[in-house]
Enzyme design. Sequence first.
Site, mmCIF file in Angstrom:
data_model
loop_
_atom_site.group_PDB
_atom_site.id
_atom_site.type_symbol
_atom_site.label_atom_id
_atom_site.label_comp_id
_atom_site.label_asym_id
_atom_site.label_seq_id
_atom_site.Cartn_x
_atom_site.Cartn_y
_atom_site.Cartn_z
ATOM 1 N N ASP A 50 0.872 -1.169 0.000
ATOM 2 C CA ASP A 50 0.000 0.000 0.000
ATOM 3 C C ASP A 50 0.912 1.223 0.000
ATOM 4 O O ASP A 50 2.107 1.113 0.316
ATOM 5 C CB ASP A 50 -0.886 -0.042 1.245
ATOM 6 C CG ASP A 50 -1.597 1.270 1.496
ATOM 7 O OD1 ASP A 50 -2.325 1.725 0.593
ATOM 8 O OD2 ASP A 50 -1.400 1.846 2.581
ATOM 9 N N ASP A 52 -0.208 5.090 0.997
ATOM 10 C CA ASP A 52 -0.490 5.999 2.105
ATOM 11 C C ASP A 52 -0.462 5.253 3.438
ATOM 12 O O ASP A 52 -1.206 4.299 3.645
ATOM 13 C CB ASP A 52 -1.865 6.645 1.927
ATOM 14 C CG ASP A 52 -1.944 7.463 0.647
ATOM 15 O OD1 ASP A 52 -0.999 8.219 0.387
ATOM 16 O OD2 ASP A 52 -2.920 7.318 -0.097
ATOM 17 N N ASP A 198 -1.323 -0.879 5.864
ATOM 18 C CA ASP A 198 -1.677 -0.426 7.208
ATOM 19 C C ASP A 198 -3.168 -0.501 7.492
ATOM 20 O O ASP A 198 -3.610 -0.042 8.547
ATOM 21 C CB ASP A 198 -1.185 1.005 7.422
ATOM 22 C CG ASP A 198 -1.950 2.019 6.574
ATOM 23 O OD1 ASP A 198 -2.227 1.716 5.396
ATOM 24 O OD2 ASP A 198 -2.279 3.106 7.088
#
Length: 264
Positions: A50, A52, A198
């Site tokens: 991922d 961000d 995250d």
Amino acid sequence: MLPRLLLGPHRVLLAAPPLRRLRLARRAMSSAAAPAPAQRRRPLRGVVFDMDGTLTVPVIDWPAMHREIFGGETAYAAARAAGGGTIDILHLIESWGPDLQRHAYEVIARFEREGLDRLQIMPGASELCKFLDAKQIRRGLITRNVKDAVDLFHQRFGMPFVPALSREFRPYKPDPAPLLHICSTWNIPAHEVIMVGDSLKDDVVCGKRAGAITCLLDETGRYGPHDSLPEDVKPDFMVSSLAEVFTVLEKHFDLEQTKYYDGR
């Protein structure tokens, strides 16, 4: 007659002639001394990240963005309650009318543009990428951000990810389609790829649905202990920094096999 307590191999050993008894004893000692074979570690062919909050430091104030999209705290709180405490804003917007969609996308685009000015690489990201390159492990990227953000990330930090799928690729995470697309492009089965992100609901669910290995980056401990997570979203691994990913990869995977693999 031998006592009843002399059972199994001991009974056979004592009942045998002296020479054969010695051979059997040596064989038994050799077998007992042999170490158990080491557990075979899985090969790892690719890592998909991922962006961000994983490769870059979180800079977007998501609650503020959502409040503006919904028109205030009350509507935002109602939307969160309806979603069980979370909001998948991109999927939710798709069900709205044209005017509401236009307003929502304008707000998102503005927050994202402001975030680009503060774009920072996550500590450990550069070192981890160099490690993967040295091991000839492919690395890809899946983000729900726009392509402009991905292009700026590549340009600013000089770490290309191929493929790098942005919001323009449909459907979004947590649908497994983007991850399966990357695996297909690499010609690598999903179970030999690890998804690192995250977000439980986006990154981990995407990885699990695709059949990939999953690793959750939880810097602040917001998700609690690994054992407390529901089974349907529980990742295979959980780390508090990208530096810990090194340990996960080296401990649980055979990274040398990748040097002889051509996934093209």
